[in-house]
Design an enzyme around this catalytic site. Structure first.
Site, PDB file in Angstrom:
ATOM      1  N   GLU A  52       0.829  -1.210   0.000  1.00 25.24           N
ATOM      2  CA  GLU A  52       0.000   0.000   0.000  1.00 25.24           C
ATOM      3  C   GLU A  52       0.865   1.263   0.000  1.00 25.24           C
ATOM      4  OE1 GLU A  52      -4.030   1.471   2.379  1.00 25.24           O
ATOM      5  OE2 GLU A  52      -2.743  -0.081   3.240  1.00 25.24           O
ATOM      6  N   CYS A 104      -5.992  -3.607   1.666  1.00 23.97           N
ATOM      7  CA  CYS A 104      -5.751  -3.781   3.099  1.00 23.97           C
ATOM      8  C   CYS A 104      -7.023  -3.907   3.926  1.00 23.97           C
ATOM      9  CB  CYS A 104      -4.878  -2.636   3.605  1.00 23.97           C
ATOM     10  SG  CYS A 104      -4.110  -3.000   5.216  1.00 23.97           S
ATOM     11  N   SER A 126      20.488  -2.918  34.092  1.00 20.16           N
ATOM     12  CA  SER A 126      20.299  -2.922  35.552  1.00 20.16           C
ATOM     13  C   SER A 126      20.541  -4.270  36.200  1.00 20.16           C
ATOM     14  CB  SER A 126      18.859  -2.487  35.865  1.00 20.16           C
ATOM     15  OG  SER A 126      17.935  -3.470  35.436  1.00 20.16           O
TER      16      SER A 126
END
Length: 757
Positions: free
Chosen positions: A45, A175, A391
């Site tokens: 598209e 679509c 972390s």
């Protein structure tokens, strides 16, 4: 009798406003389709400007440049001997439409505007485009002068019609139209269309591909026909990743499938089909009766007995029975096997057989989708790599592991063969791709700072990671040795350049400044401080980590003798964002966040998968560790834990998130839905308390979503304020009316016979 024909569809890694690159990828896909002997090529598209232009579609420049690119395509020999379906925006009668253009032999055969626009979730097509609402009707469209000079045409049919070649009928679907209840392929098929094209920009979401495949199969199972599905691939400059996976279906069965996640900029899949099989599939008398009924009726214009307008194309998709002799006026494909003078016996061409559709597990989707998205973002932003505060917890671990997965894909692409036919057993046996190897090599060499004449080819993903990925453990006196060691071991195993530092001196300086100004010294809760003091001291550490992250991201390449800077990665998962369990402008504030749309539950499953698939045994330590922010002092009696801090588990957060977003529940309806689900272990009052706590915390922290780091969209209940979840950020956070109604229902339930039980 017709003969087998070959058709092609593709996935293209288009980029918004990259007109040169988009054109080149379109031309490459057409050439690959020709090499496969195809008579039809379908693209994604809005492939000429790129789907993700958004408000740039409102600029006249975007429309103008799209015509200019189309002119270059028409002027080339690309459309000679092959019917090409390409997409771009077109302004017709001062109204902008999302259109498909069918091209053949330097001419425009037909312009088909989109009938139904995607306008929910991540999509806002009606902000830019208007749907074509006149079913079965067309206008004459006056072509720009630059196009007329090339093709000699002044006008072309614009609207809802079908293309008639010498041997079949072709219908276009775009679509969203596949997902609507009354899809165009139904009326097209009943009116004789045998080949359907669908050009899409469908984004990746975990577990979504199955729905797409089933809709495509269903489109031709009852109706009969050949369905070609093309899709955008890549990040296109936004939060979404369009996951490719072009498909070809015949009579309800998939006969060709492309890859869903790939570093290929161009993929073309082809299938050889027999239209006689379609005609045989449509033998049902009831189908014939419905086809006859459709050709009349008011929906076709006041009871006139007609169907779709047929727009003629002097072209044969296949070959007639007289295949040994060229037909006068016959269009042939130069250089392909469609030239009848050189064609071997077309009766001997085998048709494509059904294939088993390849579905990735959710864990594989997490490993591949965000990794491809990160690679696109990195190479197109022209930065020198990624930086993450590591972390020692599972979230930053998952982010680092996804970067490692990206490095694995890069190394694999660097060692694949040049432009070739792919023999992946999970995809169609005829999948052609462009020279991905050279493109990836050029990109990774540039990102890693290699010279233009470099011949460096990375041998391992660790070698890539060491050049483009920096991890940093930012410890304080509240950090544990366990998290420090885990972070260091993970960085070592994936090959990242690792930095280990303590930031206590900076924290002390900030709190010292506050004491000097106010005369007050805040304390943690375990030291006798209030909740206000405790939260403020935690947030100081979190926000300082963001400052340090950007400082080291900008300067570490310089320290290592390189140039440029690194993109900072965030690592807040979708559940923490939904709950607001993060500090505004802390290390969750970054450039991009690959796990911001993924639940904690799915992340843990991904880590378990990557532990074995990527041979990273250290990941087991992350799985068994208790999630903790490590922002408060650790004592003999207290260790900070995330779920205890939040007042709810991560599994509960996933349920709350889906009910709030997907099921569209407010507090009251969420409570009523959870009663039968949780009623076996919790009484109504306890269920009510959990629901009210969630909505209170969600509402008072919603403002944090306005600054949420752009995150890879992967989950249907993402709280992304910027586009996907358009809800307020200032709430009556205690929901007085709604909570009162919940309490009233709890009272009735507690005094009912069922409640007494």
């Amino acid at each position: 009798m017709g003969l087998p024909i070959t058709v092609s569809t593709c996935s293209l890694n288009q980029w918004a406003l990259d007109f040169d690159g988009n054109k080149q990828r379109i031309l490459e896909s057409i050439q690959l389709a020709k090499e496969a002997g195809s008579s039809l090529r379908v693209g994604p598209e809005l492939e000429i400007p790129g789907y993700g232009c958004f408000d740039h579609f409102l600029e006249p420049d975007t429309v103008l440049h799209s015509w200019q690119v189309l002119a270059e395509i028409l002027e080339s020999d690309a459309t000679e001997g092959i019917l090409c379906d390409v997409g771009m925006p077109i302004l017709h009668r001062s109204t902008l439409y999302n259109c498909r253009l069918l091209l053949l032999d330097h001419r425009i055969i037909h312009i088909r505007p989109k009938l139904w626009l995607a306008n929910d979730g991540n999509y806002r097509e009606m902000r830019y485009f208007t749907p074509w609402s006149r079913k079965g009707e067309t206008d004459l469209f006056t072509l720009p002068r630059m196009i007329t000079k090339i093709c000699g045409q002044e006008e072309v049919e614009f609207g809802d019609a079908i293309v008639k070649t010498r041997d079949t009928l072709i219908g276009v679907e775009l679509c969203e139209e596949l997902f609507t209840p009354d899809s165009p392929h139904i009326s097209q098929g009943l009116d004789g269309v045998e080949i359907f094209t669908n050009s899409s920009a469908s984004h990746h979401e975990l577990r979504k591909l199955y729905t797409r495949v089933e809709l495509i199969k269903e489109a031709t199972l009852k109706l009969g026909g050949v369905y070609l599905y093309a899709n955008q691939q890549g990040c296109d400059g936004d939060r979404l990743y369009y996951d490719g996976c072009p498909l070809i279906a015949v009579n309800g069965r998939i006969v060709a499938q492309g890859s869903q996640f790939s570093l290929d900029d161009v993929q073309v899949i082809s299938a050889t089909v027999d239209l006689d099989e379609v005609r045989a599939h449509r033998h049902s008398k009831s189908r014939g009766m419905q086809a006859t009924v459709q050709r009349g009726g008011p929906e076709w214009g006041g009871g006139q007995s007609r169907g779709y307008m047929r727009i003629p194309a002097d072209f044969e998709m296949g070959q007639s029975e007289e295949w040994g002799t060229k037909t006068p006026g016959r269009t042939v494909s130069p250089g392909g096997d469609r030239d009848l003078g050189q064609l071997k016996n077309p009766f001997m061409r085998p048709t494509s057989k059904p294939v088993e559709v390849r579905y990735h597990s959710p864990e594989e989707e997490i490993a591949l989708g965000p990794a491809c998205w990160l690679w696109d973002y990195l190479r197109r932003s022209r930065t020198q790599g990624y930086f993450i505060p590591l972390s020692g917890g599972i979230d930053s671990c998952a982010t680092a592991t996804i970067v490692f997965s990206m490095c694995r894909l890069v190394v694999s692409a660097c060692h694949q063969s040049p432009k070739s036919e792919v023999s992946d057993p999970h995809v169609t046996p005829k999948l052609l791709r462009t020279n991905t190897r050279d493109q990836v090599l050029a990109d990774v060499r540039r990102i890693a700072g290699e010279k233009e004449d470099s011949e460096w080819i990375p041998k391992t993903p660790q070698e890539v990671a060491n050049r483009i990925f920096v991890t940093c453990y930012m410890g304080t006196e509240n950090s544990s040795n366990e998290t420090r060691d885990r972070a260091k071991q993970l960085a070592n195993d994936i090959g990242a350049y690792h930095i280990d530092l303590n930031m206590d001196t900076i924290v002390t300086a900030i709190t010292g400044l506050f004491c000097a100004v106010t005369g007050k010294s805040p304390k943690f809760k375990v030291h006798g401080g209030s909740s206000t003091e405790n939260l403020a001291l935690q947030n100081i550490q979190a926000r300082l980590r963001m400052l340090l992250a950007y400082m080291f991201a900008q300067l570490t390449p310089w320290v290592r003798g390189g140039w440029g800077g690194l993109l900072v990665l965030g690592s807040a998962n979708v559940d923490e964002s939904l709950r607001g369990y993060l500090t505004k402008y802390d290390c969750s504030s970054a450039d991009v966040n690959p796990i911001g749309g993924i639940s904690k539950t799915d992340l843990k499953s991904f880590i378990a998968y990557a532990r074995d698939a990527f041979d990273l045994p250290v990941l087991q330590d992350f799985l068994t560790a208790v999630p903790t922010a490590e922002l408060e002092p650790i004592t003999n009696d207290y260790v900070q834990a995330d779920e205890a801090d939040m007042g709810m588990t991560y599994d509960e957060l996933s349920i709350f998130g889906r009910l709030r977003k997907v099921a569209k529940c407010g507090p009251y309806s969420m409570f009523t839905k959870l009663l039968p689900e949780w009623g076996k272990t919790l009484n109504p009052s306890q269920v009510a308390d959990k629901v009210k706590l969630f909505f209170f915390e969600y509402a008072r922290n919603r403002h944090k979503m306005t600054t949420l780091t752009p995150s890879y969209h992967a989950e249907s209940y993402s709280p992304d304020d910027n586009r996907f979840d358009l809800r307020p950020f200032l709430y009556p956070s205690r929901f007085p009316f709604q909570f009162r109604k919940i309490d009233e229902l709890v009272q009735r339930l507690q005094h009912s016979p069922e409640g007494d039980e």
